[in-house]
Write a protein that holds these residues in place. Structure first.
Motif, mmCIF file in Angstrom:
data_model
loop_
_atom_site.group_PDB
_atom_site.id
_atom_site.type_symbol
_atom_site.label_atom_id
_atom_site.label_comp_id
_atom_site.label_asym_id
_atom_site.label_seq_id
_atom_site.Cartn_x
_atom_site.Cartn_y
_atom_site.Cartn_z
ATOM 1 N N MET A 1 0.834 -1.208 0.000
ATOM 2 C CA MET A 1 0.000 0.000 0.000
ATOM 3 C C MET A 1 0.867 1.256 0.000
ATOM 4 O O MET A 1 1.915 1.273 0.613
ATOM 5 C CB MET A 1 -0.884 -0.010 1.235
ATOM 6 N N ALA A 2 0.368 2.293 -0.668
ATOM 7 C CA ALA A 2 1.155 3.532 -0.763
ATOM 8 C C ALA A 2 1.026 4.350 0.525
ATOM 9 O O ALA A 2 0.128 4.123 1.335
ATOM 10 C CB ALA A 2 0.654 4.348 -1.936
ATOM 11 N N ARG A 3 1.949 5.274 0.673
ATOM 12 C CA ARG A 3 1.929 6.140 1.849
ATOM 13 C C ARG A 3 0.725 7.095 1.785
ATOM 14 O O ARG A 3 0.349 7.548 0.700
ATOM 15 C CB ARG A 3 3.243 6.931 1.911
ATOM 16 N N ILE A 4 0.145 7.348 2.948
ATOM 17 C CA ILE A 4 -1.023 8.246 3.040
ATOM 18 C C ILE A 4 -0.625 9.657 2.595
ATOM 19 O O ILE A 4 0.485 10.123 2.884
ATOM 20 C CB ILE A 4 -1.559 8.235 4.483
ATOM 21 N N THR A 5 -1.540 10.313 1.904
ATOM 22 C CA THR A 5 -1.250 11.646 1.358
ATOM 23 C C THR A 5 -2.078 12.721 2.076
ATOM 24 O O THR A 5 -3.067 12.412 2.756
ATOM 25 C CB THR A 5 -1.615 11.695 -0.143
ATOM 26 N N ILE A 6 -1.689 13.972 1.858
ATOM 27 C CA ILE A 6 -2.428 15.088 2.465
ATOM 28 C C ILE A 6 -3.879 15.135 1.948
ATOM 29 O O ILE A 6 -4.807 15.277 2.752
ATOM 30 C CB ILE A 6 -1.677 16.421 2.246
ATOM 31 N N PRO A 7 -4.119 14.961 0.627
ATOM 32 C CA PRO A 7 -5.532 14.931 0.184
ATOM 33 C C PRO A 7 -6.325 13.822 0.875
ATOM 34 O O PRO A 7 -7.506 14.014 1.212
ATOM 35 C CB PRO A 7 -5.417 14.682 -1.327
ATOM 36 N N GLN A 8 -5.696 12.677 1.122
ATOM 37 C CA GLN A 8 -6.426 11.601 1.824
ATOM 38 C C GLN A 8 -6.761 12.011 3.261
ATOM 39 O O GLN A 8 -7.822 11.676 3.785
ATOM 40 C CB GLN A 8 -5.604 10.313 1.823
ATOM 41 N N LEU A 9 -5.847 12.748 3.911
ATOM 42 C CA LEU A 9 -6.129 13.212 5.279
ATOM 43 C C LEU A 9 -7.285 14.212 5.264
ATOM 44 O O LEU A 9 -8.158 14.190 6.133
ATOM 45 C CB LEU A 9 -4.865 13.828 5.895
ATOM 46 N N ARG A 10 -7.293 15.074 4.235
ATOM 47 C CA ARG A 10 -8.415 16.031 4.095
ATOM 48 C C ARG A 10 -9.718 15.273 3.886
ATOM 49 O O ARG A 10 -10.757 15.613 4.465
ATOM 50 C CB ARG A 10 -8.177 16.930 2.870
ATOM 51 N N ASP A 11 -9.656 14.214 3.061
ATOM 52 C CA ASP A 11 -10.875 13.430 2.794
ATOM 53 C C ASP A 11 -11.395 12.777 4.080
ATOM 54 O O ASP A 11 -12.596 12.663 4.294
ATOM 55 C CB ASP A 11 -10.594 12.330 1.751
ATOM 56 N N ARG A 12 -10.430 12.320 4.919
ATOM 57 C CA ARG A 12 -10.846 11.708 6.194
ATOM 58 C C ARG A 12 -11.678 12.709 7.000
ATOM 59 O O ARG A 12 -12.702 12.374 7.560
ATOM 60 C CB ARG A 12 -9.617 11.345 7.053
ATOM 61 N N ARG A 13 -11.163 13.938 7.065
ATOM 62 C CA ARG A 13 -11.878 14.961 7.838
ATOM 63 C C ARG A 13 -13.267 15.176 7.238
ATOM 64 O O ARG A 13 -14.268 15.202 7.954
ATOM 65 C CB ARG A 13 -11.090 16.272 7.826
ATOM 66 N N ALA A 14 -13.311 15.324 5.901
ATOM 67 C CA ALA A 14 -14.589 15.607 5.241
ATOM 68 C C ALA A 14 -15.577 14.467 5.478
ATOM 69 O O ALA A 14 -16.776 14.699 5.663
ATOM 70 C CB ALA A 14 -14.358 15.815 3.749
ATOM 71 N N ALA A 15 -15.074 13.226 5.509
ATOM 72 C CA ALA A 15 -15.955 12.059 5.680
ATOM 73 C C ALA A 15 -16.276 11.791 7.150
ATOM 74 O O ALA A 15 -17.071 10.905 7.463
ATOM 75 C CB ALA A 15 -15.301 10.835 5.054
ATOM 76 N N GLY A 16 -15.615 12.522 8.055
ATOM 77 C CA GLY A 16 -15.837 12.291 9.487
ATOM 78 C C GLY A 16 -15.140 11.038 9.985
ATOM 79 O O GLY A 16 -15.511 10.494 11.027
ATOM 80 N N ASP A 17 -14.111 10.576 9.237
ATOM 81 C CA ASP A 17 -13.334 9.409 9.684
ATOM 82 C C ASP A 17 -12.150 9.895 10.527
ATOM 83 O O ASP A 17 -11.340 10.699 10.045
ATOM 84 C CB ASP A 17 -12.768 8.628 8.481
ATOM 85 N N ALA A 18 -12.064 9.409 11.743
ATOM 86 C CA ALA A 18 -11.028 9.892 12.659
ATOM 87 C C ALA A 18 -9.626 9.590 12.127
ATOM 88 O O ALA A 18 -9.374 8.502 11.602
ATOM 89 C CB ALA A 18 -11.198 9.253 14.028
ATOM 90 N N ILE A 19 -8.738 10.564 12.263
ATOM 91 C CA ILE A 19 -7.327 10.400 11.883
ATOM 92 C C ILE A 19 -6.566 9.958 13.134
ATOM 93 O O ILE A 19 -6.679 10.595 14.184
ATOM 94 C CB ILE A 19 -6.759 11.735 11.350
ATOM 95 N N VAL A 20 -5.812 8.877 13.014
ATOM 96 C CA VAL A 20 -5.070 8.363 14.173
ATOM 97 C C VAL A 20 -3.596 8.690 14.009
ATOM 98 O O VAL A 20 -2.955 8.296 13.032
ATOM 99 C CB VAL A 20 -5.233 6.835 14.314
ATOM 100 N N MET A 21 -3.073 9.421 14.999
ATOM 101 C CA MET A 21 -1.643 9.771 15.010
ATOM 102 C C MET A 21 -1.046 9.270 16.312
ATOM 103 O O MET A 21 -1.708 9.297 17.362
ATOM 104 C CB MET A 21 -1.482 11.288 14.906
ATOM 105 N N VAL A 22 0.182 8.796 16.240
ATOM 106 C CA VAL A 22 0.889 8.393 17.450
ATOM 107 C C VAL A 22 2.344 8.828 17.280
ATOM 108 O O VAL A 22 2.821 8.942 16.150
ATOM 109 C CB VAL A 22 0.769 6.858 17.676
ATOM 110 N N THR A 23 3.026 9.069 18.381
ATOM 111 C CA THR A 23 4.445 9.402 18.250
ATOM 112 C C THR A 23 5.256 8.111 18.120
ATOM 113 O O THR A 23 4.820 7.031 18.540
ATOM 114 C CB THR A 23 4.970 10.195 19.460
ATOM 115 N N ALA A 24 6.442 8.234 17.527
ATOM 116 C CA ALA A 24 7.401 7.122 17.502
ATOM 117 C C ALA A 24 8.789 7.743 17.433
ATOM 118 O O ALA A 24 8.959 8.872 16.945
ATOM 119 C CB ALA A 24 7.157 6.203 16.316
ATOM 120 N N TYR A 25 9.758 7.012 17.937
ATOM 121 C CA TYR A 25 11.114 7.571 18.045
ATOM 122 C C TYR A 25 12.188 6.594 17.572
ATOM 123 O O TYR A 25 13.375 6.899 17.631
ATOM 124 C CB TYR A 25 11.417 7.952 19.506
#
Ligand code: KIV
Length: 282
Positions: free
Chosen positions: A1-25
């Protein structure tokens, strides 16, 4: 699968699908986040505390964050990788901020950088970095790099003055070109107002419901020792598990129960005899 893009993140917001972010080091943390299917990984300057043992985020350097960021990039295939810029590496000028952001993209393969603050100077830095072609995530509310100026690590947006300032900062960060905004330690009612005001996704931490959420990996795994912020939820007991595993290993070494024959290698009888024959007094 390809890396998630900024337009896809915008689409998530528009669709009301929660964006999951976590830190990693590091690589294993990034692999775990990737396997868990998160959308965004943040190489946070919280690494200063949770992996380097400092008592605040301000001590970490770009060179240190780059080591962490490169490992995280190697550990992700699809997650969108955001890197925090270190305190003191964007404050002097727009040119300094662009130089710093470019390092994260060129040397670590970051998809975006995150900048704290919404003052006019910070907006100028965001504009400059975006103009250089680097996507920016803003961060307002509790901004740990300048916590001293905020009066400590405390929630923001609880007074008329502070709530009004947050709205102005959020609008400013969006207008400056940030594609996403982290809002930290802000009452959920104020976050709701910010969500009405903005078109870009808001990722909350201690900010109530938002377009997405972020937590510090070591907090959610239950590795962090001592006090954690009110908004932290721990989903594991990995810190205790780590201690228990190391203690079990130490006990077996001391009892000569480890290593067992199954952990070793076999030599031919001739090789053993030759080794004995090679002893000085043989
Ligand atoms: O550095 C960090 O981990 C962060 C998150 C708390 C958003 O900035």
């Amino acid at each position: 699968m390809a890396r998630i893009t900024i337009p896809q993140l915008r689409d998530r917001r528009a669709a009301g699908d929660a964006i999951v972010m976590v830190t990693a080091y590091d690589y294993p943390g990034a692999r775990a986040a990737e396997r868990a299917g998160v959308d965004m990984v943040l190489v946070g300057d919280s690494g200063a505390q949770v992996v380097l043992g400092h008592d605040s985020t301000v001590a970490v350097t770009t060179d240190e964050l780059l080591v962490l960021a490169k490992a995280v990039r190697r550990g992700t295939d699809t997650a969108f990788v955001v890197c925090d810029v270190a305190f003191g590496t964007t404050e002097t000028s727009d040119a300094q901020a662009v130089d710093t952001a470019v390092r994260f993209v060129k040397e670590a393969g970051a998809d975006a950088v995150k900048l704290e603050g919404g003052s006019e100077a910070r907006l100028s830095r965001i504009r400059a970095i975006v103009a250089a072609g680097i996507p920016v995530v803003g961060h307002i509310g509790l901004t740990p790099q300048t916590a001293t100026a905020l009066g400590g690590l405390r929630a923001q947006g609880r007074t008329v003055e502070s709530a009004t300032r947050l709205v102005a900062e959020a609008l400013g960060v969006q207008a400056a070109g940030a594609f996403c905004l982290v809002v930290e330690a802000v009452p959920s009612e104020i976050t709701a107002v910010l969500r009405e005001a903005l078109d870009i996704p808001i990722i909350g931490i201690g900010a109530g419901p938002a377009d997405g959420q972020v937590l510090v990996l070591h907090d959610l795994l239950g590795i962090t020792e001592g006090h954690t912020a009110k908004f932290v939820k721990s989903y594991g007991t990995i810190g205790a598990d780590m201690t228990a595993a190391i203690a079990a290993y130490a006990a077996e070494v001391r009892a000569a129960a480890f290593p067992g024959p199954e952990h070793g290698y076999a030599a031919t009888p001739e090789a053993v005899a030759a080794a004995r024959a090679a002893l000085p007094n043989a």
